[in-house]
Scaffold this motif. Sequence first.
Motif, PDB file in Angstrom:
ATOM      1  N   ALA A  74       3.751  -7.623  11.846  1.00 18.08           N
ATOM      2  CA  ALA A  74       4.404  -8.463  10.839  1.00 18.08           C
ATOM      3  C   ALA A  74       3.603  -8.579   9.546  1.00 18.08           C
ATOM      4  O   ALA A  74       4.155  -8.965   8.513  1.00 18.08           O
ATOM      5  CB  ALA A  74       4.646  -9.860  11.410  1.00 18.08           C
ATOM      6  N   ALA A  75       2.316  -8.255   9.591  1.00 13.88           N
ATOM      7  CA  ALA A  75       1.462  -8.448   8.416  1.00 13.88           C
ATOM      8  C   ALA A  75       1.740  -7.372   7.368  1.00 13.88           C
ATOM      9  O   ALA A  75       1.569  -6.181   7.654  1.00 13.88           O
ATOM     10  CB  ALA A  75      -0.007  -8.407   8.829  1.00 13.88           C
ATOM     11  N   PRO A  76       2.150  -7.747   6.158  1.00 16.67           N
ATOM     12  CA  PRO A  76       2.368  -6.741   5.102  1.00 16.67           C
ATOM     13  C   PRO A  76       1.039  -6.104   4.695  1.00 16.67           C
ATOM     14  O   PRO A  76       0.074  -6.805   4.389  1.00 16.67           O
ATOM     15  CB  PRO A  76       2.973  -7.552   3.949  1.00 16.67           C
ATOM     16  N   ALA A  77       0.994  -4.790   4.701  1.00 12.63           N
ATOM     17  CA  ALA A  77      -0.258  -4.093   4.397  1.00 12.63           C
ATOM     18  C   ALA A  77      -0.759  -4.431   2.998  1.00 12.63           C
ATOM     19  O   ALA A  77      -1.971  -4.550   2.770  1.00 12.63           O
ATOM     20  CB  ALA A  77      -0.059  -2.585   4.545  1.00 12.63           C
ATOM     21  N   PHE A  78       0.164  -4.597   2.056  1.00 12.53           N
ATOM     22  CA  PHE A  78      -0.239  -4.907   0.679  1.00 12.53           C
ATOM     23  C   PHE A  78      -0.949  -6.255   0.613  1.00 12.53           C
ATOM     24  O   PHE A  78      -1.965  -6.408  -0.070  1.00 12.53           O
ATOM     25  CB  PHE A  78       0.995  -4.910  -0.226  1.00 12.53           C
ATOM     26  N   VAL A  79      -0.423  -7.233   1.348  1.00 10.79           N
ATOM     27  CA  VAL A  79      -1.037  -8.564   1.366  1.00 10.79           C
ATOM     28  C   VAL A  79      -2.384  -8.516   2.081  1.00 10.79           C
ATOM     29  O   VAL A  79      -3.368  -9.113   1.626  1.00 10.79           O
ATOM     30  CB  VAL A  79      -0.094  -9.580   2.042  1.00 10.79           C
ATOM     31  N   LEU A  84      -8.311  -8.847   2.172  1.00 12.42           N
ATOM     32  CA  LEU A  84      -9.596  -8.225   2.486  1.00 12.42           C
ATOM     33  C   LEU A  84     -10.457  -8.047   1.243  1.00 12.42           C
ATOM     34  O   LEU A  84     -11.686  -8.159   1.301  1.00 12.42           O
ATOM     35  CB  LEU A  84      -9.359  -6.862   3.141  1.00 12.42           C
ATOM     36  N   LEU A  85      -9.812  -7.795   0.122  1.00 12.36           N
ATOM     37  CA  LEU A  85     -10.571  -7.514  -1.094  1.00 12.36           C
ATOM     38  C   LEU A  85     -11.064  -8.782  -1.785  1.00 12.36           C
ATOM     39  O   LEU A  85     -12.165  -8.807  -2.338  1.00 12.36           O
ATOM     40  CB  LEU A  85      -9.702  -6.700  -2.062  1.00 12.36           C
ATOM     41  N   ALA A  98     -11.989   0.786   1.054  1.00 12.04           N
ATOM     42  CA  ALA A  98     -12.078   0.295   2.427  1.00 12.04           C
ATOM     43  C   ALA A  98     -10.996  -0.742   2.711  1.00 12.04           C
ATOM     44  O   ALA A  98     -10.451  -0.794   3.821  1.00 12.04           O
ATOM     45  CB  ALA A  98     -13.460  -0.303   2.679  1.00 12.04           C
ATOM     46  N   ALA A  99     -10.671  -1.563   1.724  1.00 10.82           N
ATOM     47  CA  ALA A  99      -9.614  -2.563   1.912  1.00 10.82           C
ATOM     48  C   ALA A  99      -8.273  -1.892   2.187  1.00 10.82           C
ATOM     49  O   ALA A  99      -7.502  -2.337   3.049  1.00 10.82           O
ATOM     50  CB  ALA A  99      -9.518  -3.460   0.679  1.00 10.82           C
ATOM     51  N   VAL A 100      -7.988  -0.820   1.465  1.00  7.92           N
ATOM     52  CA  VAL A 100      -6.741  -0.083   1.707  1.00  7.92           C
ATOM     53  C   VAL A 100      -6.748   0.517   3.109  1.00  7.92           C
ATOM     54  O   VAL A 100      -5.762   0.424   3.852  1.00  7.92           O
ATOM     55  CB  VAL A 100      -6.551   1.022   0.648  1.00  7.92           C
ATOM     56  N   ALA A 101      -7.863   1.130   3.493  1.00  3.68           N
ATOM     57  CA  ALA A 101      -7.949   1.763   4.811  1.00  3.68           C
ATOM     58  C   ALA A 101      -7.799   0.739   5.935  1.00  3.68           C
ATOM     59  O   ALA A 101      -7.092   0.985   6.923  1.00  3.68           O
ATOM     60  CB  ALA A 101      -9.277   2.509   4.944  1.00  3.68           C
ATOM     61  N   LEU A 102      -8.431  -0.414   5.800  1.00  4.70           N
ATOM     62  CA  LEU A 102      -8.335  -1.439   6.843  1.00  4.70           C
ATOM     63  C   LEU A 102      -6.923  -2.018   6.928  1.00  4.70           C
ATOM     64  O   LEU A 102      -6.427  -2.307   8.025  1.00  4.70           O
ATOM     65  CB  LEU A 102      -9.348  -2.547   6.572  1.00  4.70           C
ATOM     66  N   ALA A 103      -6.285  -2.197   5.772  1.00  6.79           N
ATOM     67  CA  ALA A 103      -4.911  -2.702   5.779  1.00  6.79           C
ATOM     68  C   ALA A 103      -3.975  -1.716   6.472  1.00  6.79           C
ATOM     69  O   ALA A 103      -3.104  -2.112   7.263  1.00  6.79           O
ATOM     70  CB  ALA A 103      -4.447  -2.962   4.350  1.00  6.79           C
TER      71      ALA A 103
END
Length: 216
Positions: A74-79, A84-85, A98-103
């Motif tokens: 349910a967690a939106p990757a963009f959010v 994370l950032l 890294a924030a993009v990769a973890l999302a």
Amino acid sequence: MTQALLQALPVFVPTFGRALLVNLEIAAHALAIGLPAGLALGWLCCPPAAPAAWPGWRRLNGRVAAGVVALLRAAPAFVVMYVLLHALSARWAVSAQAAVALALAAYCAAFLADHLLATLVDHRAGARGGVLLFALGVVRVYFVMVLSSGFGAAIGVTEATAVTLRALERLPTFGDRLWLLAGVVLVFIALRQAVQAAIHAVRWLVERRAGWLANP
């Protein structure tokens, strides 16, 4: 197509190629995290063949894992990327890439957990080819993450989307922008078709080999 676009292409093409490698790298890092997490969560979520023999701690682990998968799904990757950032303390700060990769890893883990759960249930029911389908699912989710990693442009990651947007801003005419955008779209279409062709080829080879084994 004007002279401005022709002059921009020798600079844009190699820059775009290097930026596309960043997309591939981000997706690979996300898969490296999401694959083992998805395997673990999918295995924990899988119900036992004999529920009565399932110990209480195992049932609890299954419920917790199912809750984690639902949350990740349910967690939106963009959010998640922005949290994370910007929401982490300086001690736990991560880079934009890294924030993009973890999302994306969160999305990957949820997708593969669901896929593995379905594969295990089908295997218990006597279905064949589950491992192949799961492997193809891994390939698909990797390609989806390559495309989705483009939202990293919003936080300053120099990847294919960011490079394309900068190049579009420098072109003087609307027609040139359309030509460049069409070329970029064709690149991603070609990548998708190549992945689909590889998937179909692998599936055909496995099915053909299975036919040989069944009818020696």
